[in-house]
Design an enzyme around this catalytic site. Structure first.
Site, short mmCIF file in Angstrom:
data_model
loop_
_atom_site.label_atom_id
_atom_site.label_comp_id
_atom_site.label_asym_id
_atom_site.label_seq_id
_atom_site.Cartn_x
_atom_site.Cartn_y
_atom_site.Cartn_z
N THR A 119 0.84 -1.20 0.00
CA THR A 119 0.00 0.00 0.00
C THR A 119 0.88 1.24 0.00
O THR A 119 1.85 1.33 0.76
CB THR A 119 -0.93 0.00 1.22
OG1 THR A 119 -1.59 -1.26 1.29
CG2 THR A 119 -1.96 1.11 1.12
N GLU A 142 -4.14 -4.74 -3.46
CA GLU A 142 -4.70 -6.01 -3.03
C GLU A 142 -5.84 -5.74 -2.05
O GLU A 142 -5.84 -4.73 -1.36
CB GLU A 142 -3.62 -6.90 -2.38
CG GLU A 142 -2.75 -6.23 -1.32
CD GLU A 142 -3.43 -6.12 0.03
OE1 GLU A 142 -4.40 -6.85 0.27
OE2 GLU A 142 -3.00 -5.30 0.84
N GLU A 146 -6.71 -10.81 6.52
CA GLU A 146 -5.71 -11.58 7.24
C GLU A 146 -6.29 -12.93 7.60
O GLU A 146 -7.42 -13.04 8.06
CB GLU A 146 -5.29 -10.84 8.52
CG GLU A 146 -4.56 -9.54 8.24
CD GLU A 146 -4.28 -8.78 9.52
OE1 GLU A 146 -3.91 -9.41 10.53
OE2 GLU A 146 -4.47 -7.56 9.52
N LYS A 199 -7.25 1.85 -3.33
CA LYS A 199 -6.85 1.07 -2.15
C LYS A 199 -7.18 1.81 -0.86
O LYS A 199 -7.79 1.25 0.06
CB LYS A 199 -5.35 0.77 -2.23
CG LYS A 199 -4.76 0.14 -0.98
CD LYS A 199 -5.33 -1.22 -0.69
CE LYS A 199 -4.63 -1.86 0.50
NZ LYS A 199 -5.14 -3.19 0.81
N ASN A 203 -10.30 0.79 1.94
CA ASN A 203 -10.06 0.42 3.34
C ASN A 203 -10.64 1.46 4.30
O ASN A 203 -11.10 1.10 5.40
CB ASN A 203 -8.57 0.23 3.59
CG ASN A 203 -8.12 -1.18 3.24
OD1 ASN A 203 -8.93 -2.05 2.97
ND2 ASN A 203 -6.82 -1.41 3.23
N TYR A 244 -19.61 -6.49 8.05
CA TYR A 244 -18.82 -5.51 8.80
C TYR A 244 -19.69 -4.77 9.81
O TYR A 244 -19.64 -3.55 9.92
CB TYR A 244 -18.14 -4.51 7.84
CG TYR A 244 -16.74 -4.93 7.43
CD1 TYR A 244 -15.61 -4.34 8.00
CD2 TYR A 244 -16.55 -5.94 6.50
CE1 TYR A 244 -14.34 -4.74 7.63
CE2 TYR A 244 -15.27 -6.35 6.13
CZ TYR A 244 -14.18 -5.75 6.70
OH TYR A 244 -12.91 -6.15 6.35
N ASN A 245 -20.50 -5.54 10.54
CA ASN A 245 -21.44 -4.90 11.45
C ASN A 245 -21.38 -5.46 12.87
O ASN A 245 -22.22 -5.15 13.69
CB ASN A 245 -22.88 -5.04 10.91
CG ASN A 245 -23.31 -6.49 10.79
OD1 ASN A 245 -22.53 -7.41 11.06
ND2 ASN A 245 -24.54 -6.71 10.37
N ASN A 246 -20.39 -6.32 13.13
CA ASN A 246 -20.25 -6.90 14.46
C ASN A 246 -19.39 -5.97 15.32
O ASN A 246 -18.22 -5.76 15.02
CB ASN A 246 -19.60 -8.28 14.38
CG ASN A 246 -19.62 -9.01 15.71
OD1 ASN A 246 -20.49 -8.79 16.53
ND2 ASN A 246 -18.64 -9.88 15.92
N SER A 248 -16.92 -4.15 17.95
CA SER A 248 -15.60 -4.53 18.44
C SER A 248 -15.08 -3.40 19.31
O SER A 248 -15.78 -2.43 19.60
CB SER A 248 -14.65 -4.77 17.27
OG SER A 248 -14.44 -3.56 16.55
N TYR A 254 -3.21 -4.89 10.15
CA TYR A 254 -2.18 -4.36 9.27
C TYR A 254 -2.63 -3.12 8.50
O TYR A 254 -1.85 -2.21 8.28
CB TYR A 254 -1.77 -5.42 8.24
CG TYR A 254 -0.86 -6.51 8.75
CD1 TYR A 254 0.42 -6.23 9.19
CD2 TYR A 254 -1.30 -7.82 8.79
CE1 TYR A 254 1.25 -7.24 9.65
CE2 TYR A 254 -0.47 -8.84 9.26
CZ TYR A 254 0.80 -8.54 9.69
OH TYR A 254 1.61 -9.54 10.15
N CYS A 255 -3.88 -3.10 8.08
CA CYS A 255 -4.27 -2.13 7.05
C CYS A 255 -5.08 -0.94 7.52
O CYS A 255 -4.71 0.20 7.24
CB CYS A 255 -5.04 -2.87 5.94
SG CYS A 255 -4.04 -4.08 5.06
N ASP A 259 -3.95 2.87 6.84
CA ASP A 259 -4.49 3.38 5.58
C ASP A 259 -5.40 4.58 5.79
O ASP A 259 -5.41 5.51 4.97
CB ASP A 259 -5.25 2.26 4.85
CG ASP A 259 -4.32 1.18 4.32
OD1 ASP A 259 -3.11 1.26 4.59
OD2 ASP A 259 -4.79 0.25 3.64
N LYS A 309 -7.93 -10.42 15.38
CA LYS A 309 -9.19 -11.14 15.18
C LYS A 309 -8.91 -12.62 15.17
O LYS A 309 -7.75 -13.06 15.08
CB LYS A 309 -9.84 -10.72 13.86
CG LYS A 309 -9.02 -11.07 12.61
CD LYS A 309 -9.73 -10.64 11.35
CE LYS A 309 -8.93 -11.04 10.11
NZ LYS A 309 -9.61 -10.65 8.87
#
Length: 390
Positions: A119, A142, A146, A199, A203, A244-246, A248, A254-255, A259, A309
């Site tokens: 990146t 990319e 992970e 990219k 993200n 992507y709604n749980n 945390s 990493y990203c 980013d 995760k």
């Protein structure tokens, strides 16, 4: 059969090396001698179930070395997949590893086309091409998870090649597509600067989704509402979707942290409020979680796993570490359970390797993501993992 050199054996480099070595000759250039030995012995140096399976079961034209001359000899395509960490002092990615890889490619594989998968800050590829007076430098982002990097390369959502050379762009897209298991993968050719932007914006949007549902969860906690019901009701709208709604403790890995910060830096002199808010939201969420834990007056807090995760071996920028630091700054006693740690202490907290002892001695256990081994102590658990999915 194309001769490919992949520089870097992280999750991006390894997934590409395994994918491409199904039908091409691939040499991995990696500075870590242990990783080189593992690859040559067909053992995955990273935690990824598909990579491990393919190394054991598939016939791969794959080798690894620490020697740039050996790795780059006769290479037709050089893929750079080295880490670019965000440097707060530079207010930009540290691209020194990419620069070094390009230097080696130009020195030892002068006829090769160079494709950067790392990146990058927006504008890097064009800037380097002009500075170095070269026309063989390209960028291809990319979009990998992970722990499932090879799977995502076998079944990609899309392939993007940033290049000014249409013929090579078509060739490189075909190189990736021919080993995919997903038929007719869509691909787009565009200018390198646009590809770099794709990219970072992709993200950052994912970080926005994570932050949105985390703030929904914070609201529900404060108001005494059921966040599961609200999230399910919201996500049944097909325009929003159930992903992507749980909740945390924040986005990590990493990203996303690096980013989002890089995109914000690229927004200098461009009016914005959303991008800044996405970066700020991650800090606010960790503050909120730490406050909520502290309000419960725990005597000894257990931190269950430092990984970002489930299915990952990555500690980098995991949100639970941010929560841990905030709790320790308030004077709370903290114990860490992380079987992947070799050290006896982490951030000056004891590392306990006996899970049962860990569960017995802590009166509150903080878990970003639940595991079945915690089922017997659910009354002690503090988590926002509502749906038990990544």
């Amino acid at each position: 059969m194309t001769k490919v050199c992949v520089v870097g054996a992280g999750y991006v480099g390894m997934s590409l090396s395994v994918l491409l070595s199904l039908k091409n000759e691939v040499r991995v250039l990696e500075i870590n001698a242990t990783r080189v030995q593992q690859i040559n012995e067909r053992v995955s140096p990273i935690q990824d179930q598909e990579i491990s399976a393919y190394l054991k079961e598939k016939e791969l034209h794959l080798s690894a070395t620490t020697d740039p001359v050996t790795a780059l000899k006769d290479a037709e395509v050089v893929i750079v997949a080295t880490p670019t960490n965000y440097d707060p002092h530079l207010n930009s990615f540290d691209v020194s590893s990419v620069d070094n890889a390009i230097d080696n490619a130009l020195k030892f594989a002068q006829d090769a086309q160079i494709v950067v998968k790392s990146t990058l800050p927006v504008g890097f590829t064009e800037k380097e091409s002009v500075k170095r007076h070269i026309a063989n430098l390209h960028f291809s982002p990319e979009f990998l998870r992970e722990g499932r990097a090879l799977y995502d390369n076998l079944y990609p959502s899309r392939i993007i090649v940033g290049t000014r050379n249409k013929a090579f762009g078509e060739k490189f897209a075909a190189l990736l597509r021919e080993s995919c298991l997903k038929p007719d993968v869509p691909y787009i050719l565009m200018q390198p600067t646009e590809a770099e932007s794709v990219k970072l914006f992709s993200n950052t949007y994912l970080a926005l989704r994570v932050s949105f549902f985390n703030e929904l969860d914070s609201y529900a906690l404060k108001k005494g509402l059921d966040p599961r019901a609200i999230i399910r009701g919201v996500c049944l709208d097909p325009r929003i979707g159930d992903f992507y709604n749980n909740p945390s403790f924040g986005y990590g890995g990493y990203c996303l942290p690096k980013d989002t910060k890089q995109l914000l830096a690229n927004f200098e002199h461009v009016p914005n409020s959303i991008i800044q808010a996405i970066v700020d939201a991650n800090r606010v969420r960790k503050d909120f979680i730490a406050d909520d834990i502290y309000s419960r007056n725990p005597k000894k807090v257990g931190i269950y796993r430092l990984i970002m995760k489930s299915g990952s071996d990555n500690f980098r920028d995991s949100s639970i570490q941010g929560v841990m630091k905030r709790l320790k700054s308030r004077g709370l006693e903290v114990v860490v359970y992380e079987p992947l740690l070799k050290e006896e202490r982490f951030f000056n907290s004891v590392v306990e390797r006996d899970l049962q002892k860990f569960k017995d001695e802590c009166d509150l256990i903080v878990a970003n993501r639940m595991g079945p081994e915690l089922d017997d102590v659910r009354s002690k658990i503090y988590t926002r993992d509502l749906f038990h999915i990544v």
